[in-house]
Design an enzyme around this catalytic site. Sequence first.
Site, short mmCIF file in Angstrom:
data_model
loop_
_atom_site.label_atom_id
_atom_site.label_comp_id
_atom_site.label_asym_id
_atom_site.label_seq_id
_atom_site.Cartn_x
_atom_site.Cartn_y
_atom_site.Cartn_z
N LYS A 189 -21.09 -10.01 25.87
CA LYS A 189 -22.05 -10.63 26.79
C LYS A 189 -22.60 -11.92 26.18
O LYS A 189 -22.72 -12.94 26.87
CB LYS A 189 -23.18 -9.64 27.13
CG LYS A 189 -22.71 -8.53 28.06
CD LYS A 189 -23.69 -7.38 28.19
CE LYS A 189 -23.05 -6.24 28.99
NZ LYS A 189 -23.88 -5.03 29.08
N GLN A 235 -29.15 -2.36 27.04
CA GLN A 235 -27.82 -1.74 26.95
C GLN A 235 -27.95 -0.22 26.92
O GLN A 235 -28.73 0.34 26.15
CB GLN A 235 -27.09 -2.26 25.69
CG GLN A 235 -25.65 -1.81 25.58
CD GLN A 235 -24.74 -2.34 26.68
OE1 GLN A 235 -24.93 -3.44 27.19
NE2 GLN A 235 -23.76 -1.57 27.08
N ASP A 291 -28.79 -6.34 35.70
CA ASP A 291 -27.87 -5.20 35.73
C ASP A 291 -27.90 -4.51 37.10
O ASP A 291 -27.02 -3.71 37.41
CB ASP A 291 -28.28 -4.16 34.68
CG ASP A 291 -27.39 -4.18 33.45
OD1 ASP A 291 -26.23 -4.61 33.57
OD2 ASP A 291 -27.87 -3.73 32.39
#
Length: 290
Positions: free
Chosen positions: A52, A96, A119
């Site tokens: 990322k 995460q 997300d």
Amino acid sequence: MTLIDGKKTAAEIKQEIAAEVKEMTARGERAPHLAAILVGHDGGSETYVANKVKACAECGFESSLIRFEDDVTEERLLEEIKKLNENPEIDGFIVQLPLPRHIDEQRIIRAIDPSKDVDGFHPINVGNMSIGLPGFVSATPAGIMELLRRYGVETKGKRAVVLGRSNIVGKPMATLLMQKSNPGNCTVTVCHSATPDIKEICREADIIVAALGSPGFVTEDMVKPGATVIDVGTTRVPDSTRKSGWRLRGDVDFDNVAPKCEFITPVPGGVGPMTICSLMMNTLKAKKGL
Ligand code: GUN
């Protein structure tokens, strides 16, 4: 059979994003800024987050990585989330997953400002997506929709089978495929661990999205000739020929299934690169405002 090349498509999209960011900064605006919170040292999570950060550089974004050890408290994480929510220089951020067991994942997700939840995991974004309102869509299903769009896969009126019901992939995938849009307008069936007759259900499918995390689950006898097969699986399996000692294996028995398909995604190089690409698209959207 057409191989859906997610790596190539992702590279093209990142170039498109980079060009837009260049125009943005030429106008005197700052570049989009994505932050990631990483807890612990899980191999998979380390790789995802490193990828990322790399993708941010390719797109001309700023990125920040905030690391915590496994024993971090929920309160400390919530405090960091509050800071990111309030920081006007941060357009979007992710935490995460998975998180250590002592941390309530849903509480963490709910603490993220939905307008920075790139997300698309916050219930507000999940809700908006399910009723077709603007918001952030979970990166993997959004990436799959982009692949279907860019490869011109016909979806209207088709039968789609989604294997897996996770909050991150299976459920949002089913929602997007049934939406009144293009791609979309599918008749969707979701199968999971309690579904009998998965083989028979798959044989009826024009489109199969496999997101079970079960290597090689979709075999040739489960696939109708001319079907489109999207493989979301990324299980690490032992491979002594590799320096790392492992390789990624998808949920589809690719070698035997591919010859029957109209379209198929490989693992690696299919859905995976698109997931990160969607996160970049969401971050650009966060910077510009929904
Ligand atoms: N873990 C596995 N996939 C994802 C993802 O898309 N986002 C986050 N934050 N964690 C993940």
